[in-house]
Design a protein around this motif. Structure first.
Motif, PDB file in Angstrom:
ATOM      1  N   GLN A 161     -13.381   6.756   2.787  1.00 19.58           N
ATOM      2  CA  GLN A 161     -13.471   7.092   4.211  1.00 19.58           C
ATOM      3  C   GLN A 161     -14.566   8.110   4.527  1.00 19.58           C
ATOM      4  N   LYS A 214      -5.472   7.412  -2.536  1.00 28.64           N
ATOM      5  CA  LYS A 214      -5.386   7.961  -1.175  1.00 28.64           C
ATOM      6  C   LYS A 214      -5.771   9.435  -1.181  1.00 28.64           C
ATOM      7  N   ASN A 241      -1.163   6.526  -4.491  1.00 30.98           N
ATOM      8  CA  ASN A 241      -1.300   7.910  -4.005  1.00 30.98           C
ATOM      9  C   ASN A 241      -2.530   8.628  -4.558  1.00 30.98           C
ATOM     10  N   THR A 295      -1.534  -0.818   7.229  1.00 34.48           N
ATOM     11  CA  THR A 295      -0.238  -0.494   6.618  1.00 34.48           C
ATOM     12  C   THR A 295       0.839  -1.423   7.172  1.00 34.48           C
ATOM     13  N   TYR A 349      -9.352   7.532  -0.258  1.00 35.27           N
ATOM     14  CA  TYR A 349      -9.419   6.069  -0.189  1.00 35.27           C
ATOM     15  C   TYR A 349      -8.144   5.535   0.464  1.00 35.27           C
ATOM     16  N   PRO A 350      -8.070   5.572   1.797  1.00 38.96           N
ATOM     17  CA  PRO A 350      -6.883   5.055   2.473  1.00 38.96           C
ATOM     18  C   PRO A 350      -6.888   3.532   2.500  1.00 38.96           C
ATOM     19  N   GLU A 389       0.815  -1.213   0.000  1.00 36.84           N
ATOM     20  CA  GLU A 389       0.000   0.000   0.000  1.00 36.84           C
ATOM     21  C   GLU A 389       0.849   1.264   0.000  1.00 36.84           C
ATOM     22  N   SER A 390       2.136   1.134   0.324  1.00 32.20           N
ATOM     23  CA  SER A 390       3.037   2.287   0.346  1.00 32.20           C
ATOM     24  C   SER A 390       3.507   2.703  -1.044  1.00 32.20           C
ATOM     25  N   PHE A 416      -8.911  -0.693   0.132  1.00 33.10           N
ATOM     26  CA  PHE A 416      -8.914   0.768   0.032  1.00 33.10           C
ATOM     27  C   PHE A 416     -10.378   1.185   0.015  1.00 33.10           C
TER      28      PHE A 416
END
Length: 268
Positions: A229, A193, A190, A202, A197-198, A184-185, A226
């Motif tokens: 939120q 996110k 990005n 992690t 959508y986080p 996810e990193s 994801f």
């Protein structure tokens, strides 16, 4: 096989009350006729406390749908009624073609309309995502499951198209899940996110090593959720370490080389 009595499952024991659901996602590694009845029953016991299950890597041939039906039957034998839907084969070539499946507990949710493979980007995404709308009380959400190409083939080249799906489905509360073959990193996430959508968690590895090293059996952080939120409240999320039920990691890998991931949530 050791008896599977992980305290982790206490996390699920309270999901059957109130307006919450627990969604589980699992790449079940060549899920087809090669899975034995013992393995199918073990998978059912591992997933029985989920409310909705998204499965990746269902075999494209007839053995895939048969395996999903066998799993649904095994889940029904746990004392709760389940239903399922299976995708057609993805648009990829015969070496990459797979199916997806959703299985859900009918007392907890229901599918709204027909599930579908997303065809808009089927030329850009080898195994195009599979969508299904589900209800949660008087509200609804849309699960989008995907199995990206292997890391060696640069899955970021197709994951980048996920950022267009929220604008293509503006009325849907989207939750993306699956095996992305990237952590996810990675910067490819990005844009998602940035749109709110986080990831559900992690730095959590989700694939299995070939063998455990000093008690460490997990390899890569490939599976995740994801979620929108603004519309979804993520209460809890993590992995189901099914491999601890086995004395030998090779035996566990015959079930799958990934662990299931889960997300418990409510809708805002």
């Amino acid at each position: 096989m050791k008896r599977f009595t992980i305290v982790f499952f206490l996390l699920f024991s309270f999901t059957a009350f109130g307006q919450t659901l627990t969604v589980c996602s699992w790449n079940l590694k060549d899920f087809g006729k090669s899975k034995t009845d013992i393995q199918i029953d073990f998978i059912a016991q591992t997933l029985r406390n989920c409310d909705v299950i998204a499965i990746q890597e269902v075999v494209a041939g007839p053995g895939g749908p048969m395996a999903v039906a066998r799993l649904s039957d095994a889940l029904n034998r746990t004392g709760t009624k389940w239903d399922y839907t299976i995708s057609h084969g993805t648009s990829s070539d015969r070496y990459s073609k797979e199916r997806y499946a959703f299985i859900w507990k009918t007392s907890r949710t229901g599918k709204i309309g027909e599930a579908w493979l997303e065809k808009k980007y089927n030329l850009e995404i080898t195994r195009e995502p599979y969508f299904a709308r589900f209800k949660l009380g008087k509200k609804q959400f849309t699960l989008v499951t995907m199995h990206a190409i292997p890391k060696a083939k640069q899955p970021e080249t197709e994951i980048k198209y996920l950022k267009y799906l929220p604008e293509n489905y503006p009325s849907d509360v989207l939750i993306f899940c699956g095996d992305f073959n990237l952590p996810e990193s990675h910067s490819v996430f990005n844009p998602l996110k940035g749109m709110g959508y986080p990831p559900a968690f992690t730095n959590q590895k989700t694939s299995l090593k070939q063998k455990c090293i000093n008690g460490n059996c997990l390899a890569s952080a490939y599976d995740n959720f994801f979620y929108n939120q603004a519309k979804v409240n993520c209460i809890n999320a993590g992995i189901i370490p099914f491999y601890t039920a086995f004395d030998d990691l090779k035996e566990a890998r015959r079930v799958s080389d990934h662990v299931p991931v889960f997300m418990k949530f409510s809708l805002l």
